[in-house]
Design a protein around this motif. Structure first.
Motif, mmCIF file in Angstrom:
data_model
loop_
_atom_site.group_PDB
_atom_site.id
_atom_site.type_symbol
_atom_site.label_atom_id
_atom_site.label_comp_id
_atom_site.label_asym_id
_atom_site.label_seq_id
_atom_site.Cartn_x
_atom_site.Cartn_y
_atom_site.Cartn_z
ATOM 1 N N TYR A 185 -12.549 20.117 48.225
ATOM 2 C CA TYR A 185 -11.944 19.133 49.122
ATOM 3 C C TYR A 185 -12.717 17.849 48.897
ATOM 4 O O TYR A 185 -13.881 17.768 49.300
ATOM 5 N N PRO B 298 -20.396 35.358 55.000
ATOM 6 C CA PRO B 298 -20.609 34.640 56.254
ATOM 7 C C PRO B 298 -19.506 33.626 56.516
ATOM 8 O O PRO B 298 -18.802 33.213 55.586
ATOM 9 N N SER B 299 -19.388 33.232 57.757
ATOM 10 C CA SER B 299 -18.398 32.249 58.157
ATOM 11 C C SER B 299 -18.579 30.959 57.350
ATOM 12 O O SER B 299 -19.699 30.516 57.125
ATOM 13 N N GLY B 300 -17.482 30.403 56.864
ATOM 14 C CA GLY B 300 -17.541 29.130 56.133
ATOM 15 C C GLY B 300 -17.770 29.271 54.643
ATOM 16 O O GLY B 300 -17.868 28.271 53.932
ATOM 17 N N CYS B 301 -17.842 30.518 54.115
ATOM 18 C CA CYS B 301 -18.147 30.683 52.684
ATOM 19 C C CYS B 301 -16.906 30.562 51.803
ATOM 20 O O CYS B 301 -17.010 30.619 50.590
ATOM 21 N N GLY B 302 -15.732 30.403 52.410
ATOM 22 C CA GLY B 302 -14.532 30.147 51.609
ATOM 23 C C GLY B 302 -13.553 31.305 51.489
ATOM 24 O O GLY B 302 -12.628 31.242 50.682
ATOM 25 N N LYS B 303 -13.724 32.350 52.309
ATOM 26 C CA LYS B 303 -12.850 33.524 52.219
ATOM 27 C C LYS B 303 -11.392 33.175 52.510
ATOM 28 O O LYS B 303 -10.496 33.536 51.749
ATOM 29 N N SER B 304 -11.176 32.459 53.626
ATOM 30 C CA SER B 304 -9.793 32.112 54.006
ATOM 31 C C SER B 304 -9.176 31.178 52.983
ATOM 32 O O SER B 304 -8.000 31.307 52.644
ATOM 33 N N THR B 305 -9.975 30.251 52.484
ATOM 34 C CA THR B 305 -9.480 29.300 51.491
ATOM 35 C C THR B 305 -8.978 30.050 50.262
ATOM 36 O O THR B 305 -7.891 29.786 49.753
ATOM 37 N N ILE C 247 -15.851 24.065 47.421
ATOM 38 C CA ILE C 247 -15.822 25.190 48.363
ATOM 39 C C ILE C 247 -15.837 26.518 47.600
ATOM 40 O O ILE C 247 -16.637 27.396 47.881
HETATM 41 P P1 ADP Z 1 -14.301 31.320 55.807
HETATM 42 O O1 ADP Z 1 -12.889 31.810 55.929
HETATM 43 O O2 ADP Z 1 -15.108 32.081 54.798
HETATM 44 O O3 ADP Z 1 -15.000 31.283 57.122
HETATM 45 P P2 ADP Z 1 -13.057 28.842 55.012
HETATM 46 O O4 ADP Z 1 -12.351 29.241 53.769
HETATM 47 O O5 ADP Z 1 -12.204 28.712 56.241
HETATM 48 O O6 ADP Z 1 -14.275 29.816 55.275
HETATM 49 O O7 ADP Z 1 -13.772 27.439 54.810
HETATM 50 C C1 ADP Z 1 -14.664 27.218 53.743
HETATM 51 C C2 ADP Z 1 -15.184 25.807 53.805
HETATM 52 O O8 ADP Z 1 -14.149 24.910 53.482
HETATM 53 C C3 ADP Z 1 -15.700 25.399 55.166
HETATM 54 O O9 ADP Z 1 -16.900 24.698 54.979
HETATM 55 C C4 ADP Z 1 -14.622 24.504 55.697
HETATM 56 O O10 ADP Z 1 -15.173 23.521 56.540
HETATM 57 C C5 ADP Z 1 -14.039 23.901 54.452
HETATM 58 N N1 ADP Z 1 -12.603 23.545 54.596
HETATM 59 C C6 ADP Z 1 -11.605 24.415 54.874
HETATM 60 N N2 ADP Z 1 -10.410 23.778 54.927
HETATM 61 C C7 ADP Z 1 -10.670 22.456 54.684
HETATM 62 C C8 ADP Z 1 -9.858 21.265 54.597
HETATM 63 N N3 ADP Z 1 -8.539 21.317 54.761
HETATM 64 N N4 ADP Z 1 -10.501 20.097 54.327
HETATM 65 C C9 ADP Z 1 -11.831 20.061 54.131
HETATM 66 N N5 ADP Z 1 -12.648 21.138 54.198
HETATM 67 C C10 ADP Z 1 -12.088 22.325 54.469
#
Ligand code: ADP
Ligand code: MG
Length: 368
Positions: free
Chosen positions: A14, A38-45, A19
């Motif tokens: 981003y 851990p939370s924020g490591c990019g799993k959902s992305t 990420i």
């Molecule tokens: P997880 O699911 O592992 O908790 P995410 O995939 O939700 O993590 O997010 C990974 C990182 O990407 C986080 O630091 C989050 O802040 C960042 N992020 C997610 N979506 C966006 C976006 N649309 N714009 C900028 N940063 C993003």
């Protein structure tokens, strides 16, 4: 048909922030793969990139050998279940489950057959006329899964589907998702930060940290042969204890370790490849490989900080010199009389100890 999902050096940024930093992985047809980290490591992305809901910065996503980077999400045949499942409040269970098919203008007979099948598999038949407000949290989550099932996806993507549920319901739903996979045999990619979910459901677990894969393996491979300190500390409850040591002189039969340079060794590990004297080494010790013993004869002496009585097992947390956090010891039946504040000896099975270098990589000969 369950699909093969392949990721080839997938990256996501981003703006200037990276990420996902290059992920390659193949998920076999019918395999249940769990992404943890851990939370924020990019799993959902990453999951959203597989679903087609998020643009891929570079790299390739393939389904059954075909690149789907630019394929519309609706045409990928994925079924997605999220943590927050927005059911339509004015619709019944069966209407909620069938709504996607209705929008897709499926013939009425097919729609009915698929909804019946989903109701049966998810044991929702008796609740078919209920509205979401008349359902428990677990039942609502089953309806959300039903909406995904009726579309007969080739790949199921779950993003922390149980994290809104209370602990007992989570345990129950965990079992139901496991049973469902045994019935449907779909390819599943399941995201969670709950290691119990990962250990119970996964054929293979993928551990993520900071946008990288840290290790891929079966639950027991990760437990028994963690490739690095991060994975070692992430998998297992209570967590693996870490003891900071240094390689000592001698150790012809293995690796002799002291608590500090110049001190006598506390243990010699059956690990090949001697290290230069003074090399920092972190010992990783699972609670079931540690024992409390007589403080007058043990090489290590510490203090019991607290006890965790879980019924079948009791763990003592022992504060030792050279440790940042107390080490968990699983107590045998005859040792459960120890009390907080008590001075105890601390022993462990050298053959079961994990050894990590200063970078946190495993030096254990059994590591993969
Ligand atoms: P997880 O699911 O592992 O908790 P995410 O995939 O939700 O993590 O997010 C990974 C990182 O990407 C986080 O630091 C989050 O802040 C960042 N992020 C997610 N979506 C966006 C976006 N649309 N714009 C900028 N940063 C993003
Ligand atoms: Mg997430």
């Amino acid at each position: 048909m369950p699909a093969t999902v392949e990721l080839r050096d997938v990256r996501k940024s981003y703006g200037a922030s990276d990420i996902i930093k290059g992920v390659s992985l193949t998920v076999a047809p019918g395999e249940f793969v769990v992404f943890v980290g851990p939370s924020g490591c990019g799993k959902s992305t990453l999951l959203r990139m597989i679903a087609g809901l998020e643009e891929i910065t570079s790299g390739e996503v393939l389904f059954d050998g075909n690149i789907v980077n630019d394929l519309d999400p609706a045409r990928r045949r994925v079924g997605m279940v999220f943590q927050s499942y927005a059911l339509y409040p004015h619709m019944t269970v069966e209407q909620n489950i069938g709504f996607g098919l209705k929008l897709a203008k499926k013939p009425a007979a097919e729609l009915k057959a698929r909804v019946e099948e989903a109701l049966r598999v998810l044991q929702l038949t008796a609740l078919r006329h209920n509205k979401p407000s008349q359902l428990s949290g677990g039942q609502r989550q089953r309806v959300a899964i039903g909406r995904a099932i009726v579309r007969k996806p080739n790949v199921f993507l779950f993003d922390e589907p149980l994290s809104n549920l209370d602990a007992s319901l989570r345990g129950q739903m965990r079992m139901e998702i496991g049973k469902l996979h045994q019935t449907l045999k779909n390819t599943v990619i399941y995201v969670t930060h709950d290691q119990v979910e990962a250990m119970t459901l996964a054929d293979r677990i993928v551990v993520f940290e900071g946008g990288y894969i840290r290790q891929v393996g079966t639950p027991m491979e990760l437990y028994e042969r963690p490739a690095n300190r991060f994975v070692a500390g992430f998998i297992g409850t209570p967590t693996m204890g870490f003891l900071e040591t240094v390689a000592a002189h001698g150790g012809v039969d293995g690796l002799a370790l002291s608590l500090a340079a110049g001190q006598p060794p506390i243990v010699t590990l059956p690990v090949s490849g001697p290290l230069p004297s003074g090399t920092p080494v972190t010992l990783g010790l699972r609670p079931e490989h540690c024992r409390i013993s007589d403080p007058d004869t043990a090489a290590l002496v510490g203090t019991v900080l607290m006890l965790e009585r879980l019924g079948a097992d009791t763990f003592a947390f022992v504060d030792l010199p050279g440790t940042a956090t107390p080490l968990a010891v699983r107590l045998g039946a005859q040792e459960r009389g120890v009390s907080p504040g008590q001075r105890v000896g601390f022993d462990f099975d050298p053959a079961s100890a994990h050894v990590f270098d200063a970078e946190g990589n495993s030096l254990s000969s059994t590591a993969c």
